[in-house]
Write a protein that holds these residues in place. Structure first.
Motif, PDB file in Angstrom:
ATOM      1  N   VAL A  24      -3.527 -22.787 -14.219  1.00 43.38           N
ATOM      2  CA  VAL A  24      -3.770 -20.904 -14.643  1.00 43.38           C
ATOM      3  C   VAL A  24      -2.309 -19.876 -14.889  1.00 43.38           C
ATOM      4  O   VAL A  24      -2.158 -19.548 -13.505  1.00 43.38           O
ATOM      5  CB  VAL A  24      -4.798 -21.782 -13.454  1.00 43.38           C
ATOM      6  N   ASN A  25      -2.575 -19.215 -15.511  1.00 43.52           N
ATOM      7  CA  ASN A  25      -1.685 -18.428 -15.228  1.00 43.52           C
ATOM      8  C   ASN A  25       0.058 -18.455 -14.672  1.00 43.52           C
ATOM      9  O   ASN A  25       0.417 -17.834 -13.893  1.00 43.52           O
ATOM     10  CB  ASN A  25      -2.368 -16.997 -14.937  1.00 43.52           C
ATOM     11  N   GLY A  26       0.353 -19.760 -14.942  1.00 44.61           N
ATOM     12  CA  GLY A  26       1.705 -19.389 -14.296  1.00 44.61           C
ATOM     13  C   GLY A  26       1.366 -19.895 -12.768  1.00 44.61           C
ATOM     14  O   GLY A  26       2.581 -20.139 -11.859  1.00 44.61           O
ATOM     15  N   THR A  27       0.543 -20.280 -12.476  1.00 49.95           N
ATOM     16  CA  THR A  27       0.072 -20.741 -10.652  1.00 49.95           C
ATOM     17  C   THR A  27      -0.840 -21.838 -10.901  1.00 49.95           C
ATOM     18  O   THR A  27      -1.222 -22.664 -11.743  1.00 49.95           O
ATOM     19  CB  THR A  27      -0.801 -19.780  -9.904  1.00 49.95           C
ATOM     20  N   LEU A  63       4.471 -32.287  -9.293  1.00 53.92           N
ATOM     21  CA  LEU A  63       5.090 -31.190  -9.592  1.00 53.92           C
ATOM     22  C   LEU A  63       5.912 -30.999 -11.065  1.00 53.92           C
ATOM     23  O   LEU A  63       5.656 -30.605 -11.426  1.00 53.92           O
ATOM     24  CB  LEU A  63       6.324 -30.561  -8.286  1.00 53.92           C
ATOM     25  N   TYR A  64       7.047 -32.102 -11.040  1.00 52.87           N
ATOM     26  CA  TYR A  64       7.849 -33.034 -11.896  1.00 52.87           C
ATOM     27  C   TYR A  64       6.992 -32.445 -13.633  1.00 52.87           C
ATOM     28  O   TYR A  64       7.070 -32.159 -14.535  1.00 52.87           O
ATOM     29  CB  TYR A  64       8.738 -34.148 -11.880  1.00 52.87           C
ATOM     30  N   ASN A  72       8.997 -24.430  -5.807  1.00 52.54           N
ATOM     31  CA  ASN A  72       8.325 -23.064  -6.779  1.00 52.54           C
ATOM     32  C   ASN A  72       7.174 -23.389  -5.685  1.00 52.54           C
ATOM     33  O   ASN A  72       6.056 -22.962  -5.946  1.00 52.54           O
ATOM     34  CB  ASN A  72       7.806 -24.057  -8.120  1.00 52.54           C
ATOM     35  N   VAL A  73       6.808 -24.393  -4.804  1.00 50.99           N
ATOM     36  CA  VAL A  73       5.660 -24.004  -3.648  1.00 50.99           C
ATOM     37  C   VAL A  73       5.523 -23.066  -3.443  1.00 50.99           C
ATOM     38  O   VAL A  73       6.960 -23.052  -1.946  1.00 50.99           O
ATOM     39  CB  VAL A  73       6.007 -25.537  -3.337  1.00 50.99           C
ATOM     40  N   SER A 121      -1.759 -30.779   0.118  1.00 52.73           N
ATOM     41  CA  SER A 121      -2.285 -30.088  -1.357  1.00 52.73           C
ATOM     42  C   SER A 121      -1.289 -29.043  -1.259  1.00 52.73           C
ATOM     43  O   SER A 121      -0.900 -28.754   0.169  1.00 52.73           O
ATOM     44  CB  SER A 121      -4.273 -29.429  -1.626  1.00 52.73           C
ATOM     45  N   MET A 122      -1.324 -28.296  -2.020  1.00 52.10           N
ATOM     46  CA  MET A 122       0.040 -27.449  -2.652  1.00 52.10           C
ATOM     47  C   MET A 122      -0.506 -26.351  -3.976  1.00 52.10           C
ATOM     48  O   MET A 122      -1.215 -26.878  -4.959  1.00 52.10           O
ATOM     49  CB  MET A 122       1.028 -27.854  -3.500  1.00 52.10           C
ATOM     50  N   ILE A 123       0.147 -25.137  -3.979  1.00 51.57           N
ATOM     51  CA  ILE A 123      -0.187 -24.597  -4.000  1.00 51.57           C
ATOM     52  C   ILE A 123       1.152 -23.774  -5.022  1.00 51.57           C
ATOM     53  O   ILE A 123       2.381 -23.049  -4.170  1.00 51.57           O
ATOM     54  CB  ILE A 123      -0.247 -23.136  -4.249  1.00 51.57           C
ATOM     55  N   ALA A 124       1.847 -23.499  -5.818  1.00 49.39           N
ATOM     56  CA  ALA A 124       3.758 -23.526  -6.582  1.00 49.39           C
ATOM     57  C   ALA A 124       3.402 -22.897  -7.543  1.00 49.39           C
ATOM     58  O   ALA A 124       2.312 -22.324  -8.534  1.00 49.39           O
ATOM     59  CB  ALA A 124       4.137 -25.080  -7.163  1.00 49.39           C
ATOM     60  N   VAL A 125       4.245 -21.816  -8.006  1.00 52.48           N
ATOM     61  CA  VAL A 125       4.092 -20.473  -9.524  1.00 52.48           C
ATOM     62  C   VAL A 125       5.431 -20.296  -9.897  1.00 52.48           C
ATOM     63  O   VAL A 125       6.655 -21.449  -9.328  1.00 52.48           O
ATOM     64  CB  VAL A 125       4.156 -19.506  -8.675  1.00 52.48           C
ATOM     65  N   LYS A 126       5.325 -20.771 -11.112  1.00 53.58           N
ATOM     66  CA  LYS A 126       6.701 -20.894 -11.938  1.00 53.58           C
ATOM     67  C   LYS A 126       7.598 -19.820 -12.073  1.00 53.58           C
ATOM     68  O   LYS A 126       6.304 -18.765 -12.181  1.00 53.58           O
ATOM     69  CB  LYS A 126       6.782 -21.142 -13.219  1.00 53.58           C
TER      70      LYS A 126
END
Length: 126
Positions: A24-27, A63-64, A72-73, A121-126
């Motif tokens: 969502v929106n790069g996240t 992630l890939y 990115n995480v 679990s993870m949250i990553a951002v572009k």
């Protein structure tokens, strides 16, 4: 809000009503991964190191698929059933970030899906 569902055969299929990840929106929000081998659908749980490694490999695959990496995480959550295994989990987990560590919490819980010992679990951002 634009939602993109991220799905890869290189990580286990969800074992419930959820997606592997949602962008969502790069996240990227990645659902908790356990030590399920996506090719055999069996648990890789000979010891806590193998479990943690398989969790991280599953997360890496998601992630890939989203065009990201561990760089990115920004946030992780680790659920474990025995806090006495914290240092062994940390040792494997830390190797995936090459010093670029995200924010994190680690929580001991009574039980996890399929009665494994670790879920991440993870949250990553572009």
């Amino acid at each position: 809000m634009e939602r993109t569902i991220i799905q890869t055969t290189n990580a286990p299929e969800p074992i419930g009503p959820y997606n592997q990840a949602v962008l969502v929106n790069g996240t990227l929000y990645i659902s908790g991964q356990i030590c399920l081998d996506p090719t055999t659908n069996t648990l890789k749980n000979r010891d806590i190191q193998e479990e943690t490694h398989q969790c991280m490999q599953n997360l890496k695959a998601v992630l890939y698929e989203a065009g990201m990496s561990f760089d990115n995480v920004v946030k992780t959550t680790i659920f474990i059933t025995d806090m006495h295994q914290f240092s062994e989990i940390n040792e494997i987990y830390g190797k995936y970030f090459h010093g670029n560590f995200p924010a994190r919490e680690t929580v001991q819980v009574a039980a996890l899906p399929r009665f494994v010992n670790v879920e991440i679990s993870m949250i990553a951002v572009k």
